[in-house]
Design a protein around this motif. Structure first.
Motif, PDB file in Angstrom:
ATOM      1  N   GLY A  94       0.698  -1.107   0.039  1.00  0.00           N
ATOM      2  CA  GLY A  94      -0.013  -0.068  -0.029  1.00  0.00           C
ATOM      3  C   GLY A  94       1.044   1.347   0.066  1.00  0.00           C
ATOM      4  N   VAL A  95       0.257   2.370  -0.565  1.00  0.00           N
ATOM      5  CA  VAL A  95       0.855   3.631  -0.484  1.00  0.00           C
ATOM      6  C   VAL A  95      -0.215   4.693  -0.030  1.00  0.00           C
ATOM      7  CG1 VAL A  95       2.121   5.292  -1.906  1.00  0.00           C
ATOM      8  CG2 VAL A  95       2.489   2.888  -2.250  1.00  0.00           C
ATOM      9  N   GLY A  96       0.222   5.771   0.732  1.00  0.00           N
ATOM     10  CA  GLY A  96      -0.586   6.623   1.025  1.00  0.00           C
ATOM     11  C   GLY A  96      -1.931   5.935   1.828  1.00  0.00           C
ATOM     12  N   GLN A  97      -3.070   6.597   1.438  1.00  0.00           N
ATOM     13  CA  GLN A  97      -4.277   6.176   1.798  1.00  0.00           C
ATOM     14  C   GLN A  97      -4.652   4.529   1.185  1.00  0.00           C
ATOM     15  OE1 GLN A  97      -5.553   7.767   4.321  1.00  0.00           O
ATOM     16  NE2 GLN A  97      -3.889   8.863   3.976  1.00  0.00           N
ATOM     17  N   ARG A  98      -3.970   4.183   0.296  1.00  0.00           N
ATOM     18  CA  ARG A  98      -4.420   2.854  -0.577  1.00  0.00           C
ATOM     19  C   ARG A  98      -3.624   1.609   0.555  1.00  0.00           C
ATOM     20  NH1 ARG A  98      -1.451  -0.347  -4.199  1.00  0.00           N
ATOM     21  NH2 ARG A  98      -0.243   1.404  -4.629  1.00  0.00           N
ATOM     22  N   SER A  99      -4.303   0.495   1.034  1.00  0.00           N
ATOM     23  CA  SER A  99      -4.084  -0.341   1.583  1.00  0.00           C
ATOM     24  C   SER A  99      -3.378  -1.480   0.976  1.00  0.00           C
ATOM     25  CB  SER A  99      -5.306  -1.069   2.292  1.00  0.00           C
ATOM     26  OG  SER A  99      -6.018  -0.157   3.239  1.00  0.00           O
ATOM     27  N   SER A 100      -2.407  -2.192   1.697  1.00  0.00           N
ATOM     28  CA  SER A 100      -1.558  -3.254   1.101  1.00  0.00           C
ATOM     29  C   SER A 100      -2.845  -4.334   0.739  1.00  0.00           C
ATOM     30  CB  SER A 100      -0.580  -3.911   2.057  1.00  0.00           C
ATOM     31  OG  SER A 100       0.356  -2.875   2.146  1.00  0.00           O
ATOM     32  N   GLN A 101      -2.328  -5.110  -0.222  1.00  0.00           N
ATOM     33  CA  GLN A 101      -3.368  -6.180  -0.645  1.00  0.00           C
ATOM     34  C   GLN A 101      -2.579  -7.495  -0.612  1.00  0.00           C
ATOM     35  OE1 GLN A 101      -6.752  -6.241  -0.896  1.00  0.00           O
ATOM     36  NE2 GLN A 101      -6.710  -4.171  -0.676  1.00  0.00           N
ATOM     37  N   VAL A 102      -3.017  -8.620  -0.117  1.00  0.00           N
ATOM     38  CA  VAL A 102      -2.448  -9.807  -0.159  1.00  0.00           C
ATOM     39  C   VAL A 102      -3.463 -10.843  -1.058  1.00  0.00           C
ATOM     40  CG1 VAL A 102      -2.000 -11.877   1.159  1.00  0.00           C
ATOM     41  CG2 VAL A 102      -1.131  -9.889   2.103  1.00  0.00           C
ATOM     42  N   THR A 103      -2.775 -11.752  -2.023  1.00  0.00           N
ATOM     43  CA  THR A 103      -3.260 -12.568  -2.746  1.00  0.00           C
ATOM     44  C   THR A 103      -2.629 -13.975  -2.672  1.00  0.00           C
ATOM     45  OG1 THR A 103      -3.951 -10.791  -4.601  1.00  0.00           O
ATOM     46  CG2 THR A 103      -4.143 -13.438  -5.084  1.00  0.00           C
ATOM     47  N   TYR A 104      -3.478 -14.994  -2.004  1.00  0.00           N
ATOM     48  CA  TYR A 104      -2.876 -16.293  -1.754  1.00  0.00           C
ATOM     49  C   TYR A 104      -2.982 -17.260  -2.842  1.00  0.00           C
ATOM     50  CZ  TYR A 104      -3.111 -15.194   3.461  1.00  0.00           C
ATOM     51  OH  TYR A 104      -2.853 -14.497   4.702  1.00  0.00           O
ATOM     52  N   ASP A 105      -1.938 -18.096  -2.628  1.00  0.00           N
ATOM     53  CA  ASP A 105      -1.802 -19.235  -3.497  1.00  0.00           C
ATOM     54  C   ASP A 105      -1.282 -20.350  -2.813  1.00  0.00           C
ATOM     55  OD1 ASP A 105      -1.570 -20.877  -5.865  1.00  0.00           O
ATOM     56  OD2 ASP A 105       0.236 -20.112  -6.685  1.00  0.00           O
ATOM     57  N   ARG A 106      -1.788 -20.744  -1.959  1.00  0.00           N
ATOM     58  CA  ARG A 106      -1.347 -21.787  -1.062  1.00  0.00           C
ATOM     59  C   ARG A 106      -2.102 -23.069  -1.239  1.00  0.00           C
ATOM     60  NH1 ARG A 106      -1.788 -18.472   4.571  1.00  0.00           N
ATOM     61  NH2 ARG A 106      -0.557 -20.153   5.229  1.00  0.00           N
ATOM     62  N   LYS A 107      -3.251 -23.326  -1.826  1.00  0.00           N
ATOM     63  CA  LYS A 107      -3.955 -24.619  -1.671  1.00  0.00           C
ATOM     64  C   LYS A 107      -3.293 -25.880  -2.218  1.00  0.00           C
ATOM     65  CE  LYS A 107      -8.794 -25.907  -2.710  1.00  0.00           C
ATOM     66  NZ  LYS A 107     -10.197 -25.511  -3.451  1.00  0.00           N
ATOM     67  N   TYR A 108      -3.259 -26.952  -1.444  1.00  0.00           N
ATOM     68  CA  TYR A 108      -2.584 -28.094  -1.780  1.00  0.00           C
ATOM     69  C   TYR A 108      -1.112 -27.892  -1.575  1.00  0.00           C
ATOM     70  CZ  TYR A 108      -7.041 -28.975  -3.791  1.00  0.00           C
ATOM     71  OH  TYR A 108      -8.370 -29.475  -4.219  1.00  0.00           O
ATOM     72  N   SER A 109      -0.825 -26.984  -0.562  1.00  0.00           N
ATOM     73  CA  SER A 109       0.711 -26.770  -0.281  1.00  0.00           C
ATOM     74  C   SER A 109       1.330 -28.062   0.309  1.00  0.00           C
ATOM     75  CB  SER A 109       1.090 -25.557   0.411  1.00  0.00           C
ATOM     76  OG  SER A 109       0.354 -25.679   1.810  1.00  0.00           O
ATOM     77  N   SER A 110       2.542 -28.175   0.295  1.00  0.00           N
ATOM     78  CA  SER A 110       3.146 -29.185   1.189  1.00  0.00           C
ATOM     79  C   SER A 110       2.659 -29.376   2.482  1.00  0.00           C
ATOM     80  CB  SER A 110       4.696 -29.413   1.021  1.00  0.00           C
ATOM     81  OG  SER A 110       5.025 -29.584  -0.255  1.00  0.00           O
ATOM     82  N   PHE A 111       2.690 -28.319   3.220  1.00  0.00           N
ATOM     83  CA  PHE A 111       2.162 -28.037   4.501  1.00  0.00           C
ATOM     84  C   PHE A 111       0.986 -28.392   4.876  1.00  0.00           C
ATOM     85  CE2 PHE A 111       1.004 -25.738   8.282  1.00  0.00           C
ATOM     86  CZ  PHE A 111       1.628 -26.371   9.423  1.00  0.00           C
ATOM     87  N   SER A 112       0.006 -27.925   3.939  1.00  0.00           N
ATOM     88  CA  SER A 112      -1.421 -28.168   4.031  1.00  0.00           C
ATOM     89  C   SER A 112      -1.884 -29.487   4.081  1.00  0.00           C
ATOM     90  CB  SER A 112      -2.293 -27.176   3.270  1.00  0.00           C
ATOM     91  OG  SER A 112      -2.326 -27.709   1.740  1.00  0.00           O
ATOM     92  N   MET A 113      -0.930 -30.421   3.330  1.00  0.00           N
ATOM     93  CA  MET A 113      -1.311 -31.718   3.039  1.00  0.00           C
ATOM     94  C   MET A 113      -0.720 -32.489   4.102  1.00  0.00           C
ATOM     95  SD  MET A 113      -3.100 -31.382   0.599  1.00  0.00           S
ATOM     96  CE  MET A 113      -3.255 -33.086  -0.290  1.00  0.00           C
ATOM     97  N   LEU A 114       0.249 -32.028   5.207  1.00  0.00           N
ATOM     98  CA  LEU A 114       0.495 -32.828   6.278  1.00  0.00           C
ATOM     99  C   LEU A 114      -0.463 -33.648   7.071  1.00  0.00           C
ATOM    100  CD1 LEU A 114       3.420 -33.027   8.117  1.00  0.00           C
ATOM    101  CD2 LEU A 114       2.447 -31.221   9.373  1.00  0.00           C
ATOM    102  N   LYS A 115       0.093 -34.993   7.487  1.00  0.00           N
ATOM    103  CA  LYS A 115      -0.621 -35.750   8.286  1.00  0.00           C
ATOM    104  C   LYS A 115      -0.155 -35.980   9.743  1.00  0.00           C
ATOM    105  CE  LYS A 115      -3.283 -36.603   4.569  1.00  0.00           C
ATOM    106  NZ  LYS A 115      -4.322 -35.664   4.353  1.00  0.00           N
ATOM    107  N   ALA A 116      -1.058 -36.430  10.457  1.00  0.00           N
ATOM    108  CA  ALA A 116      -0.727 -36.375  12.037  1.00  0.00           C
ATOM    109  C   ALA A 116       0.323 -37.503  12.186  1.00  0.00           C
ATOM    110  CB  ALA A 116      -1.872 -37.008  12.916  1.00  0.00           C
ATOM    111  N   ASP A 117       0.209 -38.334  11.407  1.00  0.00           N
ATOM    112  CA  ASP A 117       1.327 -39.462  11.748  1.00  0.00           C
ATOM    113  C   ASP A 117       2.749 -39.294  11.066  1.00  0.00           C
ATOM    114  OD1 ASP A 117       1.154 -39.924   9.155  1.00  0.00           O
ATOM    115  OD2 ASP A 117       0.145 -41.952   8.980  1.00  0.00           O
TER     116      ASP A 117
END
Length: 336
Positions: A94-117
């Motif tokens: 962001g700059v001045g009165q314009r806020s920063s924006q985040v766009t995620y691209d994390r679906k099916y990432s290695s971490f999100s597919m982690l299993k308990a065992d």
């Protein structure tokens, strides 16, 4: 040194130059970070023995993550390899009165597919003093909801101090989903980071209407500690956004029925706000581990967060001595 364990995803961040939009740019700057990884880096800089439990792909990006963590002194013994992709997000500053924006691209990432065992928690928590996780982790997948709860339960079995940062992200899950999950986690939490909106919309506490922000916050925190008497301390910040590059920041720390506040810090010019909350959380945890008096603790944590705003990337890059010097000397002075 005290052994500290954090659990969370570390991602690739791709940022545009200040003053550009994502759809305009022809180049992006790379950094690596994530809420719990950022806390791990800060605590390592503060002299602690820190381990990150995570999972990255076995490819050049996974190697880069491992090198990044090691460069800050974070142990990668529990950094597992597997899956096909590293979670990514794009940052439009962001700059001045314009806020920063985040766009995620994390679906099916290695971490999100982690299993308990895949995790031996008895080994992870052997000799550990503190475990930290945030609300981002259980928001990523059903299996990570189970893993987060199980890890907190195992930490308590091992006598480990536990820390949980609400870190609510509306782009990851709804308020109702967050509420249902976080309420199952809090009985196993000793140290909590949450703000007024978390108390109202995640925990369902009636909205306060007192004369001051301080009185409102004490009301919420007293309600939370009555609901969950296991919680020893709660922290948050008051932030006023004057513009994207100018903010004020004040830290709050509640323990044993008393609210301690830092001075209000004026942050101008902000280089990079991402990770400021994680730097604050790490400052709180460092103070607790070192048995720092509460007023000194909150001043340190808020100063650590303010300093993070002055460097690029997600991770804080300051030592205890540098943070203390900032507290003692004030901002903007030349250190000779």
């Amino acid at each position: 040194m005290k052994k500290i364990v954090t659990l969370g995803e570390i991602m690739l961040r791709l940022s545009v130059e200040s003053g550009e939009r994502i759809f305009q740019t022809d180049q992006l700057t790379m950094h690596y970070g994530g809420a719990e990884a950022n806390v791990a880096v800060s605590l390592s800089n503060f002299g602690h023995n820190v381990y990150l439990v995570s999972r990255v792909p076995d490819n050049p990006l996974g190697i880069a993550v491992e090198r990044q963590l090691k460069s800050y002194g974070v142990h990668t013994d529990y950094l597992m390899k597997g899956g096909e992709r590293l979670g990514t997000y794009y940052l439009e500053t962001g700059v001045g009165q314009r806020s920063s924006q985040v766009t995620y691209d994390r679906k099916y990432s290695s971490f999100s597919m982690l299993k308990a065992d895949e995790i031996n928690w008895d080994e992870v928590f052997s000799g550990a003093e503190l475990f930290h996780v945030s609300g981002i982790t259980p928001a990523l997948s059903p299996s990570l909801k189970e893993i987060t709860l199980f890890s907190l339960q195992k930490a308590k079995e091992h006598g480990v101090l536990t820390s949980f940062d609400f870190n609510y992200r509306s782009k990851l899950w709804s308020q109702q989903e967050a509420s249902n999950t976080i309420k199952t986690l809090l009985p196993y939490v000793d140290i909590c980071s949450c703000g007024e909106l978390d108390a109202i919309y995640i925990l369902g506490i009636d909205q306060a209407d007192f004369m001051s922000k301080e009185e409102n916050l004490k009301y919420y925190y007293s309600k939370i500690t009555k609901m969950y008497p296991n919680i020893r301390s709660i922290s948050s910040t008051f932030r006023s956004v004057i513009s994207a590059s100018t903010n004020t920041l004040q830290g709050n720390y509640y323990t044993e029925g008393e609210l301690y506040q830092s001075n209000i810090l004026h942050i101008d010019h902000i280089v990079d706000r991402v990770g400021g909350g994680d730097a604050f959380a790490a400052g709180i945890l460092h103070g607790i581990l070192e048995n720092t008096p509460s007023q000194e603790l909150i001043s340190f944590a808020t100063a650590a967060s303010a300093l993070k705003h002055t460097v690029h990337g997600d991770c804080n890059a300051f030592s205890v001595d540098e943070v203390v010097a900032f507290v003692n000397n004030g901002s903007g002075k030349i250190v000779r």
